[in-house]
Motif scaffolding. Sequence first.
Motif, PDB file in Angstrom:
ATOM      1  N   LEU A   1       0.851  -1.185   0.000  1.00 33.19           N
ATOM      2  CA  LEU A   1       0.000   0.000   0.000  1.00 33.19           C
ATOM      3  C   LEU A   1       0.893   1.243   0.000  1.00 33.19           C
ATOM      4  N   PRO A   2       0.370   2.374  -0.441  1.00 33.89           N
ATOM      5  CA  PRO A   2       1.183   3.597  -0.442  1.00 33.89           C
ATOM      6  C   PRO A   2       1.801   3.925   0.923  1.00 33.89           C
ATOM      7  N   ILE A   3       1.056   3.757   2.014  1.00 33.67           N
ATOM      8  CA  ILE A   3       1.606   4.086   3.327  1.00 33.67           C
ATOM      9  C   ILE A   3       2.818   3.209   3.641  1.00 33.67           C
ATOM     10  N   HIS A   4       2.838   1.976   3.139  1.00 34.44           N
ATOM     11  CA  HIS A   4       3.981   1.100   3.384  1.00 34.44           C
ATOM     12  C   HIS A   4       5.247   1.661   2.732  1.00 34.44           C
ATOM     13  N   VAL A   5       5.133   2.130   1.513  1.00 36.82           N
ATOM     14  CA  VAL A   5       6.288   2.716   0.819  1.00 36.82           C
ATOM     15  C   VAL A   5       6.708   4.009   1.510  1.00 36.82           C
ATOM     16  N   GLN A   6       5.733   4.787   1.953  1.00 34.54           N
ATOM     17  CA  GLN A   6       6.048   6.026   2.647  1.00 34.54           C
ATOM     18  C   GLN A   6       6.763   5.748   3.965  1.00 34.54           C
ATOM     19  N   VAL A   7       6.343   4.727   4.692  1.00 36.93           N
ATOM     20  CA  VAL A   7       7.007   4.368   5.949  1.00 36.93           C
ATOM     21  C   VAL A   7       8.447   3.940   5.672  1.00 36.93           C
ATOM     22  N   LEU A   8       8.657   3.138   4.643  1.00 33.29           N
ATOM     23  CA  LEU A   8      10.027   2.736   4.292  1.00 33.29           C
ATOM     24  C   LEU A   8      10.883   3.963   3.970  1.00 33.29           C
ATOM     25  N   GLY A   9      10.328   4.883   3.186  1.00 34.72           N
ATOM     26  CA  GLY A   9      11.057   6.107   2.843  1.00 34.72           C
ATOM     27  C   GLY A   9      11.374   6.942   4.065  1.00 34.72           C
ATOM     28  N   TYR A  10      10.417   7.041   4.972  1.00 35.54           N
ATOM     29  CA  TYR A  10      10.640   7.775   6.215  1.00 35.54           C
ATOM     30  C   TYR A  10      11.759   7.134   7.027  1.00 35.54           C
ATOM     31  N   LEU A  11      11.692   5.818   7.209  1.00 35.34           N
ATOM     32  CA  LEU A  11      12.702   5.134   8.016  1.00 35.34           C
ATOM     33  C   LEU A  11      14.098   5.243   7.414  1.00 35.34           C
ATOM     34  N   ALA A  12      14.180   5.342   6.095  1.00 35.53           N
ATOM     35  CA  ALA A  12      15.484   5.518   5.447  1.00 35.53           C
ATOM     36  C   ALA A  12      16.114   6.860   5.817  1.00 35.53           C
ATOM     37  N   GLN A  13      15.274   7.823   6.246  1.00 38.36           N
ATOM     38  CA  GLN A  13      15.742   9.169   6.577  1.00 38.36           C
ATOM     39  C   GLN A  13      15.763   9.452   8.075  1.00 38.36           C
ATOM     40  N   ALA A  14      15.219   8.548   8.889  1.00 33.14           N
ATOM     41  CA  ALA A  14      15.019   8.814  10.314  1.00 33.14           C
ATOM     42  C   ALA A  14      16.272   8.526  11.141  1.00 33.14           C
ATOM     43  N   ASN A  15      16.506   9.362  12.158  1.00 34.68           N
ATOM     44  CA  ASN A  15      17.600   9.093  13.091  1.00 34.68           C
ATOM     45  C   ASN A  15      17.097   8.216  14.235  1.00 34.68           C
ATOM     46  N   ARG A  16      17.946   7.955  15.208  1.00 31.48           N
ATOM     47  CA  ARG A  16      17.598   7.012  16.285  1.00 31.48           C
ATOM     48  C   ARG A  16      16.527   7.543  17.232  1.00 31.48           C
ATOM     49  N   TYR A  17      16.227   8.827  17.195  1.00 31.77           N
ATOM     50  CA  TYR A  17      15.137   9.370  17.991  1.00 31.77           C
ATOM     51  C   TYR A  17      13.811   9.286  17.229  1.00 31.77           C
ATOM     52  N   SER A  18      13.896   8.944  15.967  1.00 31.38           N
ATOM     53  CA  SER A  18      12.722   9.013  15.094  1.00 31.38           C
ATOM     54  C   SER A  18      12.377   7.708  14.402  1.00 31.38           C
ATOM     55  N   ASP A  19      13.157   6.658  14.626  1.00 31.67           N
ATOM     56  CA  ASP A  19      12.873   5.363  13.993  1.00 31.67           C
ATOM     57  C   ASP A  19      11.965   4.512  14.881  1.00 31.67           C
ATOM     58  N   LEU A  20      11.009   5.184  15.494  1.00 34.03           N
ATOM     59  CA  LEU A  20      10.087   4.578  16.454  1.00 34.03           C
ATOM     60  C   LEU A  20       8.670   4.559  15.882  1.00 34.03           C
ATOM     61  N   PRO A  21       7.858   3.573  16.260  1.00 31.08           N
ATOM     62  CA  PRO A  21       6.469   3.550  15.775  1.00 31.08           C
ATOM     63  C   PRO A  21       5.693   4.839  16.079  1.00 31.08           C
ATOM     64  N   ILE A  22       5.854   5.404  17.268  1.00 27.71           N
ATOM     65  CA  ILE A  22       5.124   6.637  17.613  1.00 27.71           C
ATOM     66  C   ILE A  22       5.540   7.794  16.711  1.00 27.71           C
ATOM     67  N   ALA A  23       6.801   7.844  16.334  1.00 24.90           N
ATOM     68  CA  ALA A  23       7.275   8.913  15.442  1.00 24.90           C
ATOM     69  C   ALA A  23       6.638   8.787  14.060  1.00 24.90           C
ATOM     70  N   ILE A  24       6.451   7.556  13.602  1.00 22.40           N
ATOM     71  CA  ILE A  24       5.787   7.341  12.304  1.00 22.40           C
ATOM     72  C   ILE A  24       4.353   7.861  12.368  1.00 22.40           C
ATOM     73  N   ALA A  25       3.658   7.556  13.456  1.00 24.64           N
ATOM     74  CA  ALA A  25       2.284   8.038  13.624  1.00 24.64           C
ATOM     75  C   ALA A  25       2.248   9.563  13.604  1.00 24.64           C
ATOM     76  N   GLU A  26       3.171  10.201  14.310  1.00 25.73           N
ATOM     77  CA  GLU A  26       3.213  11.661  14.354  1.00 25.73           C
ATOM     78  C   GLU A  26       3.574  12.255  12.990  1.00 25.73           C
ATOM     79  N   TYR A  27       4.533  11.668  12.316  1.00 26.10           N
ATOM     80  CA  TYR A  27       5.002  12.201  11.032  1.00 26.10           C
ATOM     81  C   TYR A  27       3.899  12.171   9.974  1.00 26.10           C
ATOM     82  N   PHE A  28       3.181  11.051   9.912  1.00 25.30           N
ATOM     83  CA  PHE A  28       2.153  10.901   8.876  1.00 25.30           C
ATOM     84  C   PHE A  28       0.757  11.294   9.347  1.00 25.30           C
TER      85      PHE A  28
END
Length: 189
Positions: free
Chosen positions: A31-58
């Motif tokens: 699904l599109p959100i899956h690709v977006q999550v992968l793209g986000y994680l490729a750019q995220a640092n160790r404070y942001s590679d968390l499930p809660i950060a994904i929820a906040e970002y999107f």
Amino acid sequence: MSMNLSALLLERLGALIHQSVREDAARHGLLPIHVQVLGYLAQANRYSDLPIAIAEYFGITRGTVSQSLAVLERKGLLVKRPDPKHGRRIHLELTRAGRAVLERSWAQRLDAALAAADAGGEALEIGLRSLLAELQRLNGQRAFGICRQCVHFQGSPENASCGLTGEPLAEEQTGRLCREWSQAGGQES
């Protein structure tokens, strides 16, 4: 009420990007959100590679994040790693297969289009950052930004620490997205 030309152009760019994300997702059975999550994680640092950060970002629910992460983990595109310092905290890391999904992705095509259009470089970035900050403010959303551009960043990329957490930062982390990011003067983007 008619849209101004800039708003119309941004709306069209958003639609084209969304179409590209959908096509990338379909190509990989995601699904599109899956690709977006992968793209986000490729750019995220160790404070942001968390499930809660994904929820906040999107701006999505924790349940949607949990379901998306389960799909990505089942497909071997990411792994969950426990935080050695914080018992229940889980960090998310792309696998080689997860990084492969991002090859020739919409983000790379957008980078290429920006380079080919010679779209104003730093001036465009400043304008877009300002627009993003205002939209995030109006929508009540948390700001995310590049670690080394944060008010909490201390030192140089080679010898950095976070003034908020007091922790040292690996050089490769300083160029990544951080959910704790804050702009000087309290303005966030």
